[in-house]
Every structure is written in structure tokens, then in C-alpha cells.
Motif scaffolding. Structure first.
Motif, PDB file in Angstrom:
ATOM      1  N   HIS A 127       0.820  -1.208   0.000  1.00 35.44           N
ATOM      2  CA  HIS A 127       0.000   0.000   0.000  1.00 35.44           C
ATOM      3  C   HIS A 127       0.857   1.262   0.000  1.00 35.44           C
ATOM      4  O   HIS A 127       0.514   2.250  -0.655  1.00 35.44           O
ATOM      5  CB  HIS A 127      -0.958   0.012   1.194  1.00 35.44           C
ATOM      6  N   GLY A 128       1.972   1.226   0.708  1.00 33.10           N
ATOM      7  CA  GLY A 128       2.869   2.380   0.729  1.00 33.10           C
ATOM      8  C   GLY A 128       3.464   2.667  -0.633  1.00 33.10           C
ATOM      9  O   GLY A 128       3.507   3.816  -1.083  1.00 33.10           O
ATOM     10  N   LYS A 129       3.910   1.616  -1.324  1.00 29.74           N
ATOM     11  CA  LYS A 129       4.488   1.794  -2.658  1.00 29.74           C
ATOM     12  C   LYS A 129       3.435   2.272  -3.661  1.00 29.74           C
ATOM     13  O   LYS A 129       3.701   3.140  -4.485  1.00 29.74           O
ATOM     14  CB  LYS A 129       5.133   0.507  -3.137  1.00 29.74           C
ATOM     15  N   MET A 130       2.236   1.711  -3.583  1.00 25.86           N
ATOM     16  CA  MET A 130       1.167   2.124  -4.494  1.00 25.86           C
ATOM     17  C   MET A 130       0.763   3.577  -4.234  1.00 25.86           C
ATOM     18  O   MET A 130       0.543   4.340  -5.165  1.00 25.86           O
ATOM     19  CB  MET A 130      -0.045   1.197  -4.355  1.00 25.86           C
ATOM     20  N   ASP A 131       0.688   3.961  -2.960  1.00 29.12           N
ATOM     21  CA  ASP A 131       0.318   5.325  -2.618  1.00 29.12           C
ATOM     22  C   ASP A 131       1.393   6.314  -3.066  1.00 29.12           C
ATOM     23  O   ASP A 131       1.081   7.375  -3.602  1.00 29.12           O
ATOM     24  CB  ASP A 131       0.068   5.449  -1.111  1.00 29.12           C
ATOM     25  N   ASN A 132       2.660   5.954  -2.852  1.00 36.12           N
ATOM     26  CA  ASN A 132       3.745   6.831  -3.296  1.00 36.12           C
ATOM     27  C   ASN A 132       3.756   6.968  -4.810  1.00 36.12           C
ATOM     28  O   ASN A 132       4.005   8.047  -5.338  1.00 36.12           O
ATOM     29  CB  ASN A 132       5.094   6.329  -2.798  1.00 36.12           C
ATOM     30  N   ALA A 133       3.485   5.870  -5.522  1.00 38.97           N
ATOM     31  CA  ALA A 133       3.428   5.934  -6.979  1.00 38.97           C
ATOM     32  C   ALA A 133       2.286   6.836  -7.428  1.00 38.97           C
ATOM     33  O   ALA A 133       2.463   7.675  -8.318  1.00 38.97           O
ATOM     34  CB  ALA A 133       3.260   4.526  -7.554  1.00 38.97           C
ATOM     35  N   ALA A 134       1.122   6.689  -6.805  1.00 38.43           N
ATOM     36  CA  ALA A 134      -0.023   7.530  -7.153  1.00 38.43           C
ATOM     37  C   ALA A 134       0.275   8.995  -6.837  1.00 38.43           C
ATOM     38  O   ALA A 134      -0.070   9.885  -7.611  1.00 38.43           O
ATOM     39  CB  ALA A 134      -1.270   7.071  -6.403  1.00 38.43           C
ATOM     40  N   GLY A 135       0.941   9.241  -5.721  1.00 40.45           N
ATOM     41  CA  GLY A 135       1.296  10.612  -5.345  1.00 40.45           C
ATOM     42  C   GLY A 135       2.316  11.221  -6.279  1.00 40.45           C
ATOM     43  O   GLY A 135       2.290  12.419  -6.559  1.00 40.45           O
ATOM     44  N   SER A 136       3.219  10.390  -6.786  1.00 35.85           N
ATOM     45  CA  SER A 136       4.238  10.887  -7.719  1.00 35.85           C
ATOM     46  C   SER A 136       3.632  11.254  -9.067  1.00 35.85           C
ATOM     47  O   SER A 136       4.089  12.182  -9.728  1.00 35.85           O
ATOM     48  CB  SER A 136       5.309   9.814  -7.940  1.00 35.85           C
TER      49      SER A 136
END
Length: 88
Positions: A34-43
Motif C-alpha cells: 500500500h505504501g508503494k502504491m500510494d507513493n506511486a499515485a502521489g508521484s
């Protein structure tokens, strides 16, 4: 409140405050995913399109701005200070 496709701030805080030693393997894997997916979406989401709450949440949890500058999030720094950070 989180933007569409982003992890809620409440979920991020909940995952961050529970000590790693009390998490199951499934919880560890879920947090990382979830952290990686959220960071990707935020980027991928331009800063101008983020809600104020999402900008604040990204700052505290090491979202887009903090990770692109190679800084630890405030939550990571606090966990480290309390001896709860990653032991890698």
C-alpha cells in the motif's frame, strides 16, 4: 481525507503507529504494498491537483515530496527515535 486512488491518512497513521514486532507477515507485506502504491499515485498526481489534506499527509508520511528529496518522513524519524524503525 484522501484524494481518489490514494491511501487515507487514517490508514497510514494506523499502520505507522503499530509496532513492527506486533505485525503479522501479511500486515508487513500489505503495508509495503500500500505504501508503494500510494507513493506511486502521489508521484503521478501533480501537486496542483492534490487536496490540502493530501499534501499535508504526504509531508508527514513521506509521500511524493519527501521521497523525491531523499528525506525520511516525520513518522519514520519519530519511529526511529523511539527504536521502532526498520532494523534492516
Amino acid at each position: 481525507m484522501s484524494d481518489a486512488g490514494r491511501q487515507s491518512f487514517t490508514d497510514k497513521v494506523g499502520a505507522a503507529v503499530k509496532p513492527d514486532s506486533e505485525k503479522t507477515t501479511t500486515e508487513h507485506m500489505g503495508d509495503k504494498f500500500h505504501g508503494k502504491m500510494d507513493n506511486a499515485a502521489g508521484s503521478m498526481q501533480p501537486q496542483g491537483e492534490k487536496s490540502y489534506g493530501q499534501k499535508v499527509g504526504d509531508t508527514f508520511t513521506g509521500g511524493h515530496d519527501a521521497t523525491t528529496n531523499n528525506n525520511s518522513s516525520i513518522v519514520d524519524k519519530a519511529k526511529s527515535a523511539l527504536g521502532m524503525g526498520d532494523k534492516h
